[in-house]
Design a protein around this motif. Structure first.
Motif, mmCIF file in Angstrom:
data_model
loop_
_atom_site.group_PDB
_atom_site.id
_atom_site.type_symbol
_atom_site.label_atom_id
_atom_site.label_comp_id
_atom_site.label_asym_id
_atom_site.label_seq_id
_atom_site.Cartn_x
_atom_site.Cartn_y
_atom_site.Cartn_z
ATOM 1 N N ALA A 146 -0.430 47.822 -52.541
ATOM 2 C CA ALA A 146 -1.768 47.601 -52.075
ATOM 3 C C ALA A 146 -2.822 47.798 -53.301
ATOM 4 O O ALA A 146 -3.854 47.112 -53.700
ATOM 5 C CB ALA A 146 -2.384 48.162 -50.865
ATOM 6 N N GLY A 147 -2.646 49.165 -54.024
ATOM 7 C CA GLY A 147 -3.446 49.401 -55.206
ATOM 8 C C GLY A 147 -3.517 48.327 -56.383
ATOM 9 O O GLY A 147 -4.364 48.021 -56.866
ATOM 10 N N LEU A 148 -2.052 47.980 -56.465
ATOM 11 C CA LEU A 148 -1.820 46.924 -57.472
ATOM 12 C C LEU A 148 -2.425 45.622 -57.270
ATOM 13 O O LEU A 148 -3.054 44.736 -58.167
ATOM 14 C CB LEU A 148 -0.372 47.042 -57.721
ATOM 15 N N ALA A 149 -2.452 45.147 -55.817
ATOM 16 C CA ALA A 149 -3.047 44.204 -55.223
ATOM 17 C C ALA A 149 -4.459 44.070 -55.464
ATOM 18 O O ALA A 149 -5.126 43.117 -55.867
ATOM 19 C CB ALA A 149 -2.545 43.737 -54.000
ATOM 20 N N ALA A 150 -5.124 45.221 -55.295
ATOM 21 C CA ALA A 150 -6.742 45.218 -55.676
ATOM 22 C C ALA A 150 -6.971 45.173 -57.242
ATOM 23 O O ALA A 150 -7.857 44.860 -57.444
ATOM 24 C CB ALA A 150 -6.871 46.804 -55.144
ATOM 25 N N ALA A 151 -6.233 45.586 -57.992
ATOM 26 C CA ALA A 151 -6.221 45.518 -59.461
ATOM 27 C C ALA A 151 -6.192 43.992 -59.720
ATOM 28 O O ALA A 151 -7.032 43.610 -60.292
ATOM 29 C CB ALA A 151 -5.183 45.956 -60.309
ATOM 30 N N VAL A 152 -5.404 43.258 -59.145
ATOM 31 C CA VAL A 152 -5.059 41.667 -59.369
ATOM 32 C C VAL A 152 -6.510 40.911 -58.761
ATOM 33 O O VAL A 152 -7.089 40.147 -59.424
ATOM 34 C CB VAL A 152 -4.075 41.117 -58.696
ATOM 35 N N CYS A 153 -7.100 41.526 -57.491
ATOM 36 C CA CYS A 153 -8.283 40.841 -56.951
ATOM 37 C C CYS A 153 -9.592 41.414 -57.926
ATOM 38 O O CYS A 153 -10.373 40.430 -58.023
ATOM 39 C CB CYS A 153 -8.344 41.437 -55.738
#
Length: 308
Positions: A146-153
């Motif tokens: 989820a943290g990595l997905a937040a970086a993508v977003c």
């Protein structure tokens, strides 16, 4: 910019305290976005109505901004906060400058200076220390993803947001993006799924026990509306190199506040990893500069502010 970073950093603290009472990440995200959108639409509608006018050609850009920069980044970040310490969740999100630099290099085909690659290597090394990969990824796997997905977003937020504000007042895209995000959250978390009966329940926030509703209001006003508007205003007066340095205090302040108010602490290796990650992100930002936005295809600048 310092004040904006403080406001952004507070969002994880408020959300973490609310989720400790049984709220889910989608529920907190939905209420945050709904309240922020309501405030922004009312303010812009009264004082700057022209900012709400949108040309037909701008709708795809604003839709992407709402999906990634409003809903995606906040939902993924709060999901990470629900399973990881606030400081680590923010550090993961701060990989976004590295992702933007990689997009510029491999999608646009733009050559990057050697310093950008050095910063990327440092950031990934810092990430490995934060995640403690030598111990089999001790962090919660879903929280890490989820943290990595937040970086993508977050990377998408900067790529789309930079283009959106290149031709109009930033207040308009922010308001319209937040309003679009509010509509999307109606699909993700309909209002009847929000546990309204717990709004008056007491939370634990440091030495205080405020009701849930008060932290949600603070999350919307301080951690969202004020953070976005103050940050956008600051970027009109600061060069990106200065804004980049100041924005890096956000995860530092958030981690310190989470330790003081929520009792969340980091290991020595994670602290070192956080410093290395932030140093790498800073090098990437300074090496990448801020290209001039051209009309037509989206420009891909290295981001210059903190998280949503």
């Amino acid at each position: 910019m310092v004040l904006s970073s403080v406001c952004f950093g507070s969002s994880g603290l408020f959300a973490s305290a609310v989720m400790a009472t049984g709220w889910s990440a989608p529920q907190v995200t939905a209420v945050r976005i709904w309240l922020a959108a309501l405030v922004l639409v009312l303010v812009v509608g009264v004082f700057r109505r022209a900012g709400l006018r949108v040309a037909r050609s701008e709708w795809p850009l604003l839709a992407g901004y709402a999906l990634l920069g409003v809903v995606g980044i906040q939902l993924c970040y709060f999901l990470a906060v629900s399973r990881l310490p606030v400081g680590i969740a923010l550090l993961l999100e701060y990989l976004s400058p590295v992702l933007v630099a990689l997009w510029v290099r491999f999608v646009r085909g733009t050559r990057l200076p050697a310093a950008a690659w050095l910063g990327t290597a440092l950031a990934l090394t810092g990430l490995a220390l934060v995640a403690q990969v030598w111990q089999g990824l001790r962090l919660d796997l879903l929280g890490l993803l989820a943290g990595l997905a937040a970086a993508v977003c977050s990377a998408g937020y900067f790529l789309l947001g930079e283009h959106a504000v290149s031709t109009r007042d930033p207040l308009g895209p922010v308001t319209l993006g937040m309003a679009g995000g509010a509509v999307l959250m109606l699909l993700v978390c309909p209002p009847w799924l929000v546990p309204g009966h717990t709004l008056g329940a007491a939370t634990t926030f440091g030495g205080w026990h405020p009701p849930v509703w008060s932290l949600l209001v603070a999350l919307a006003l301080l951690g969202t509306v004020a953070a976005y508007l103050i940050g956008m205003s600051a970027l009109r007066h600061l060069p990106p190199s200065v804004a980049s340095v100041l924005a890096l205090i956000e995860p530092v302040l958030a981690a310190a506040a989470a330790w003081a108010l929520l009792g969340q602490s980091l290991t020595a290796a994670q602290l070192v990893g956080g410093v290395v990650l932030l140093a790498g992100a800073l090098i990437v930002r300074l090496a990448g500069g801020r290209p001039r936005v051209e009309p037509g295809p989206l420009a891909e600048p290295v981001p210059t502010t903190g998280s949503a």
